[in-house]
Design an enzyme around this catalytic site. Structure first.
Site, short mmCIF file in Angstrom:
data_model
loop_
_atom_site.label_atom_id
_atom_site.label_comp_id
_atom_site.label_asym_id
_atom_site.label_seq_id
_atom_site.Cartn_x
_atom_site.Cartn_y
_atom_site.Cartn_z
N GLU A 273 0.85 -1.19 0.00
CA GLU A 273 0.00 0.00 0.00
C GLU A 273 0.90 1.24 0.00
O GLU A 273 1.97 1.25 0.60
CB GLU A 273 -0.87 -0.01 1.26
CG GLU A 273 -1.71 1.24 1.47
CD GLU A 273 -2.31 1.29 2.87
OE1 GLU A 273 -3.36 1.93 3.03
OE2 GLU A 273 -1.71 0.70 3.81
N LYS A 333 -9.70 -0.68 -1.31
CA LYS A 333 -9.82 -0.86 0.14
C LYS A 333 -11.27 -0.69 0.57
O LYS A 333 -11.92 0.30 0.24
CB LYS A 333 -8.93 0.15 0.87
CG LYS A 333 -8.89 -0.03 2.38
CD LYS A 333 -7.90 0.95 3.03
CE LYS A 333 -7.81 0.72 4.52
NZ LYS A 333 -6.83 1.63 5.17
N CYS A 384 -4.14 -3.05 4.28
CA CYS A 384 -3.91 -2.56 5.64
C CYS A 384 -4.98 -3.03 6.63
O CYS A 384 -5.14 -4.22 6.84
CB CYS A 384 -3.78 -1.04 5.65
SG CYS A 384 -2.94 -0.38 7.12
#
Length: 537
Positions: A273, A333, A384
């Site tokens: 990321e 995401k 994440c």
């Protein structure tokens, strides 16, 4: 009451020690037992206050990394909100204690509230789920069968059964409660035995093939905890590391090639990321850098990039960049961080102070449930904090994902214990799914994880490194993946029913107590016999 508050604070701190950096998971039942004993025989509001004290002691210390990495204001606000949920569990105790087998109903309620706060308000905060503590314990293989929600329920049940046994020894305990000691202890032993069965018979997903994957950790220039300090330098670091890999990788991978063999060309490369913090489709220099790296390695590279979505929004994406066809499949995401990556209700409140002033555009949530197509492999990607949410990888696994990847930055947290906590969660996802998992971080922690949670390879934080490992592929679904969201649904339903029935029992008991209470007169009592009873002279 003061002693109860002290016990709750001690229980919360004990639960903190079950997670990284101490990571002594055997303290989970101890902390929960302290919670149950501290709230025992209290009235509704007092029990809620004690539960809140437990939550403050636990959550303020558990996410202390946010205080130094993001800011004390964000840390205090988030920890306060999360602590309120433990107060909510405390409010439920007087109701559930009225029911037979109360440890079961309290464990169900604990798990239901844990699931609630993991997704609400906004996208919630999963950090601190008690199942996240078990990765390096003998019972970790049980996650493959129960899932992380089911594991939380069983751990909570063990803790509350410990409390049920302990309270039979407390001074002044009712004889009826003391008689439950054999049953409580026997149930505790039975639940413990069930937890260790998968240790002797672990679930092993059948592999259908293998692939060689390279995870690149390019490192972050400057202080190391700020991607924006030199974001082009971050991208260039990952390009240079990939070019170095390409110079060494002269022959294609073979099925018999050992893991990490020098000179083997990977099937695909994983970047983290924020390996580019500008739109790689519109920024000429970044686009050229990526094309240079992809052309040199000659295989797809999964790039982590921030992609513009109009003037007011941005997308955090994993982009499959092919050496022939260019950018293709993308994962967005799904769980951006509120007040970290977007401002909720910005139309009504647009803060221009502190760290919030830096969030100029809101990050949109992705909705993709199908895996990425990377070099002919079905890959379930997460970015994440996505890895801490149950739905992200589970949905992609159910649609055929053969391998798991996690792209993370974590540069903001590089000097804190957050990176160890997230890596533990990542390892549990490998166990839960029965899949190999590859994680790439900008400067830590990058690693390759086997389906049993073993770390096959890892890179030291704040270094430039490339991990090249052979991983297995599988389409087999573990029992935990097949169960899906059902553990959460069932436990939430059971807790709601228990709260209603317990609430009725609690109210009836209060009414009976009020009815049997002798009426009192504030005046001075009359002597006997009274004036009206004295014989007439």
């Amino acid at each position: 009451m003061f002693a109860r508050l002290l016990l709750a604070l001690a229980g919360g701190l004990t639960l903190t020690a079950a997670f990284e950096p101490v990571a002594f998971a055997y303290l989970v039942p101890v902390g929960l037992a302290a919670f149950a004993l501290a709230t025992r025989d209290l009235t509704f509001w007092r029990s809620g206050l004690v539960g809140l004290a437990f939550g403050v002691a636990f959550y303020f210390t558990h996410i202390d990394w946010m205080r130094t990495s993001i800011g004390p204001d964000a840390w205090a606000a988030l920890a306060t909100i999360e602590a309120l949920f433990y107060g909510l569990v405390g409010l439920s105790v007087p109701l559930l204690r009225r029911l037979p087998a109360w440890p079961i109903w309290l464990a169900a309620t604990w798990t239901a509230v844990e699931s609630l706060r993991s997704g609400w308000p906004f996208s919630g905060m999963p950090w601190g789920r008690i199942s996240f503590a078990v990765v390096d314990t003998p019972i970790a293989p049980t996650v493959t069968y129960l899932g992380l929600t089911g594991m939380s329920f069983v751990l909570a049940l063990v803790g509350f059964l410990v409390a049920a046994v302990v309270e039979t020894w407390l001074p002044g305990t009712d004889a009826k409660v003391r008689r439950t000691r054999p049953l409580a202890f026997g149930t505790l032993v039975a639940v413990g035995a069930l937890l260790v069965i998968p240790v002797a018979r672990p679930y092993e997903a059948a592999e259908t093939g293998s692939a060689v994957v390279a995870a690149v950790q390019g490192d972050v220039p400057g202080p190391g905890n700020d991607i924006l300090y030199d974001h082009r330098g971050v991208t260039r670091n990952h390009v240079d590391a990939t070019l170095a890999l390409a110079a060494e990788a002269t022959r294609p991978s073979g099925a018999g090639e050992r893991a990490g063999a020098p000179g083997v060309r990977p099937d695909f490369v994983l970047w983290p990321e924020n390996s580019t913090a500008v739109d790689p489709f519109t920024d000429y220099d970044v686009n050229a850098d990526i094309r240079e790296a992809v052309a040199a390695i000659g295989v797809p590279v999964v790039v982590g990039g921030l992609v513009d979505d109009g003037d007011d929004h941005v997308l955090n994406q994993g982009i499959v960049w092919d050496p022939v066809t260019g950018p293709g499949d993308r994962y967005t995401k799904q769980h951006p961080v509120p007040y970290g990556e977007y401002i909720p209700f910005r139309r009504y409140w647009d803060p221009k102070f502190g760290q919030l002033a830096l969030i100029g555009r809101d990050m949109k949530s992705g909705t993709r449930t199908s895996p990425l197509q990377v070099a002919g492999i079905e890959v379930a990607d997460a970015i994440c904090f996505d890895v801490a949410y149950d739905d992200v990888m589970r949905d992609q696994l159910r649609e055929g994902a053969e391998l798991l990847t996690v792209q993370t930055s974590n540069a903001s947290f590089i000097f804190t214990d957050q990176i160890e906590q997230q890596f533990a969660i990542t390892r549990l996802r490998a166990i839960e799914s029965g899949r190999w998992l590859v994680v790439a971080a900008t400067n830590g922690i990058t690693g390759v994880i086997a389906p049993d949670g073993t770390v096959v390879a890892s890179a030291d934080p704040r270094t430039t490194a490339v991990l090249v490992e052979r991983v297995g592929l599988s389409t087999d679904l573990t029992p935990a993946t097949r169960l899906g969201a059902w553990p959460t649904r069932v436990l939430t339903g059971l807790s709601l029913i228990a709260l209603v029935v317990g609430g009725i029992a609690y109210r009836r008991q209060r009414n009976r107590a009020e009815a049997t209470r002798a009426p009192t007169d504030d005046g001075e009592p009359e002597t006997s016999p009274s004036r009206s009873e004295v014989p007439v002279a």
